[in-house]
Design a protein around this motif. Sequence first.
Motif, short mmCIF file in Angstrom:
data_model
loop_
_atom_site.label_atom_id
_atom_site.label_comp_id
_atom_site.label_asym_id
_atom_site.label_seq_id
_atom_site.Cartn_x
_atom_site.Cartn_y
_atom_site.Cartn_z
N ASP A 127 0.85 -1.20 0.00
CA ASP A 127 0.00 0.00 0.00
C ASP A 127 0.88 1.24 0.00
O ASP A 127 1.61 1.50 0.96
CB ASP A 127 -0.92 0.00 1.23
CG ASP A 127 -1.96 1.11 1.18
OD1 ASP A 127 -1.79 2.08 0.41
OD2 ASP A 127 -2.97 1.02 1.91
N ARG A 128 0.83 1.96 -1.10
CA ARG A 128 1.49 3.27 -1.17
C ARG A 128 0.44 4.28 -1.58
O ARG A 128 0.06 4.38 -2.74
CB ARG A 128 2.63 3.27 -2.18
CG ARG A 128 3.39 4.63 -2.19
CD ARG A 128 4.15 4.84 -3.46
NE ARG A 128 5.32 3.99 -3.57
CZ ARG A 128 6.12 3.97 -4.64
NH1 ARG A 128 5.86 4.78 -5.68
NH2 ARG A 128 7.17 3.15 -4.70
N GLY A 129 -0.07 5.02 -0.60
CA GLY A 129 -1.08 6.04 -0.88
C GLY A 129 -2.33 5.47 -1.51
O GLY A 129 -2.99 6.14 -2.32
N GLY A 130 -2.70 4.25 -1.16
CA GLY A 130 -3.78 3.55 -1.83
C GLY A 130 -5.14 4.17 -1.69
O GLY A 130 -6.03 3.94 -2.52
N ALA A 131 -5.36 4.98 -0.65
CA ALA A 131 -6.66 5.61 -0.43
C ALA A 131 -6.77 6.97 -1.11
O ALA A 131 -7.85 7.59 -1.10
CB ALA A 131 -6.92 5.76 1.07
N GLU A 132 -5.70 7.44 -1.72
CA GLU A 132 -5.69 8.77 -2.33
C GLU A 132 -6.45 8.78 -3.66
O GLU A 132 -6.22 7.94 -4.53
CB GLU A 132 -4.23 9.19 -2.57
CG GLU A 132 -4.06 10.56 -3.21
CD GLU A 132 -2.60 10.87 -3.50
OE1 GLU A 132 -2.35 11.66 -4.44
OE2 GLU A 132 -1.73 10.31 -2.82
N GLY A 133 -7.38 9.72 -3.82
CA GLY A 133 -8.10 9.85 -5.08
C GLY A 133 -7.17 10.27 -6.20
O GLY A 133 -6.34 11.17 -6.02
N ARG A 134 -7.27 9.61 -7.36
CA ARG A 134 -6.38 9.88 -8.48
C ARG A 134 -7.19 9.96 -9.77
O ARG A 134 -8.27 9.38 -9.90
CB ARG A 134 -5.34 8.76 -8.64
CG ARG A 134 -4.57 8.42 -7.39
CD ARG A 134 -3.52 9.45 -7.06
NE ARG A 134 -2.26 9.17 -7.74
CZ ARG A 134 -1.18 9.93 -7.64
NH1 ARG A 134 -1.20 11.02 -6.90
NH2 ARG A 134 -0.07 9.60 -8.28
N VAL A 135 -6.64 10.67 -10.75
CA VAL A 135 -7.21 10.63 -12.10
C VAL A 135 -6.85 9.26 -12.68
O VAL A 135 -5.67 8.94 -12.84
CB VAL A 135 -6.63 11.75 -12.99
CG1 VAL A 135 -7.26 11.68 -14.38
CG2 VAL A 135 -6.87 13.11 -12.36
N PRO A 136 -7.86 8.43 -12.99
CA PRO A 136 -7.55 7.04 -13.33
C PRO A 136 -7.40 6.74 -14.81
O PRO A 136 -7.06 5.62 -15.18
CB PRO A 136 -8.77 6.30 -12.78
CG PRO A 136 -9.89 7.27 -12.99
CD PRO A 136 -9.29 8.65 -12.80
N ALA A 137 -7.70 7.72 -15.68
CA ALA A 137 -7.73 7.47 -17.13
C ALA A 137 -8.67 6.28 -17.41
O ALA A 137 -9.69 6.12 -16.74
CB ALA A 137 -6.33 7.27 -17.68
N SER A 138 -8.31 5.44 -18.36
CA SER A 138 -9.23 4.40 -18.82
C SER A 138 -9.42 3.24 -17.84
O SER A 138 -10.22 2.35 -18.10
CB SER A 138 -8.76 3.84 -20.17
OG SER A 138 -9.05 4.76 -21.20
N ASN A 139 -8.69 3.24 -16.72
CA ASN A 139 -9.01 2.25 -15.69
C ASN A 139 -10.45 2.41 -15.22
O ASN A 139 -11.04 1.46 -14.69
CB ASN A 139 -8.05 2.39 -14.51
CG ASN A 139 -6.79 1.57 -14.68
OD1 ASN A 139 -6.13 1.20 -13.70
ND2 ASN A 139 -6.41 1.29 -15.91
N LEU A 140 -11.01 3.59 -15.44
CA LEU A 140 -12.40 3.83 -15.05
C LEU A 140 -13.36 2.87 -15.75
O LEU A 140 -14.45 2.59 -15.26
CB LEU A 140 -12.78 5.28 -15.36
CG LEU A 140 -14.16 5.76 -14.87
CD1 LEU A 140 -14.33 5.50 -13.38
CD2 LEU A 140 -14.34 7.23 -15.17
N LYS A 141 -12.97 2.36 -16.91
CA LYS A 141 -13.83 1.42 -17.64
C LYS A 141 -14.11 0.14 -16.84
O LYS A 141 -15.07 -0.57 -17.12
CB LYS A 141 -13.22 1.08 -18.99
CG LYS A 141 -13.15 2.25 -19.97
CD LYS A 141 -12.54 1.84 -21.29
CE LYS A 141 -12.55 2.98 -22.32
NZ LYS A 141 -11.60 4.05 -22.00
N LEU A 142 -13.26 -0.16 -15.86
CA LEU A 142 -13.53 -1.31 -14.99
C LEU A 142 -14.80 -1.07 -14.17
O LEU A 142 -15.61 -1.99 -14.00
CB LEU A 142 -12.34 -1.58 -14.08
CG LEU A 142 -11.07 -2.09 -14.78
CD1 LEU A 142 -9.90 -2.10 -13.80
CD2 LEU A 142 -11.30 -3.46 -15.36
#
Length: 506
Positions: A127-142
């Motif tokens: 876990d490295r900053g796993g709870a931090e909101g990020r711009v996910p690009a196309s991972n959002l398709k999941l």
Amino acid sequence: MSNTTGTDSRRARRSRGSGGLVQGLRTSIPPVLVTLLLFVLAVPAVLVVAPGFVGPGSPAPAPSAPAWQQLPATISAPQVLAPLQQSAPVPLPSAVTAQVDPLLKTDGGGTFTGVVQDASTGQVLFDRGGAEGRVPASNLKLLTSVAALRTLGPDHRFATKVLRGPAPGQVVLVGGGDVLLGAGESQPEQTLGHAGMATLAALAVDALRAAAATGEIKVLLDDSLFTGPALNPAWLAGDVEAGEIAPLYPLALNSARFDPAVATGPRPQDAAMAAAEEFAARLRAAGAGAGLTVAAGVDRSPGAATAAGAAGQMAQPAVLAQVESATVAEQVDLMLQVSDNYLAETMGRMTAVATGRPGSNDGATAAVGAEAGAAGVASDTIKLADVCGLALGNQVSARQFADVVRAITTGADSRLRGALDGFPVGGLSGTLDTRYGDAATAGGAGLVRAKTGTLNTVLALSGYVVDADGRLLVFSFIGNGLTQGAVGNKQALDRAATALAGCGCR
């Protein structure tokens, strides 16, 4: 005549000579020896003549073939991956961290966050900053895939229909969410082009002929299933101009592409009308042999699928013809493999409609966020500006993506397994086909299965892998603020995933 006579004379002399020889033998040799001699002379003659009566003898045996050319005595056991064993050891978090942490470093500016979990237990291994909101690009398709599979179901198909129009001589083409229509005949074995306009037109002509339709036929278009702006204001103008996305409609040819083989460049700005004009052309060609003519041009008539009935009541008109898309699971797989933005946005809007929301961008983002929560993902901090990942306003954490992948791979909802085939395979398929080819990542080729995400300063990789001990791990790595074009950033993601594939982290 002289020649003939001479020949016959010679034959007579030869005959008399032969007879005299036999007669001489009979008078000078005892009868037993004569019989024996005749037998000896007859055997070779029989051997020469007999094949003409009994056929050729048995062929000589063929030389023995080498072992590798011979039929197997038994069927070999199929060479398949052994099923995962729950007894396989769970990697130690400290060992996983020691493997992954040094590899997950940026090439230039920006930062990477990441999470690795054991798929079965959910135990966090890195876990490295796993709870931090990020711009996910196309991972959002999941997230969009999970929402579509939950609400629509993996076996659901979208129907494109031709209805009897509100006035005589009219037919209405109604978009039902299939944006993978082909221009020609339906191709049942394909996802793109599964339903074809030529097939739909032929079916419509058959129905019109059966109804004894005469005169000119006018085609109307009903694309009212989607509402709100066709272009999301959160999308950058440059991305629209580059063909990353196009205005959204509930029917389109080739996922709103001019050519199914060309996935880049300009796109139709009115994909629904382009599809309707193709249908009208196909209807015109199919109807020519049946004595039907089709008026030039197509008129848009939103809501025309509902025609006035008796006593002022509204009634659903008759369906003249329809074709159906590939299944939602098949479309989800295609969407993930090639990271199709248009298809993802369509899936989001169809999810919204299925949950009673408007078929708009707002409806889609609300539906996808809600379904992520229903699938067991802590979704209270998820922020969605679109559902394909093109917008920079999206915020999703690596932990949330790891939870999504875990729900797909091992969660209780078996409908989500419909997304498994869509994950690109390192070095082999989809958006990972050209990666995992160097010495540092070749160990992950064929083993890493993950959805990619790429924007100018964003890279992401979320997926799953079976480690060296046979343990299924899920992971998500997201980089934001990265130096644009720096080649080391993709390598960092791929090396981290490769380390998980080779991990015997005890």
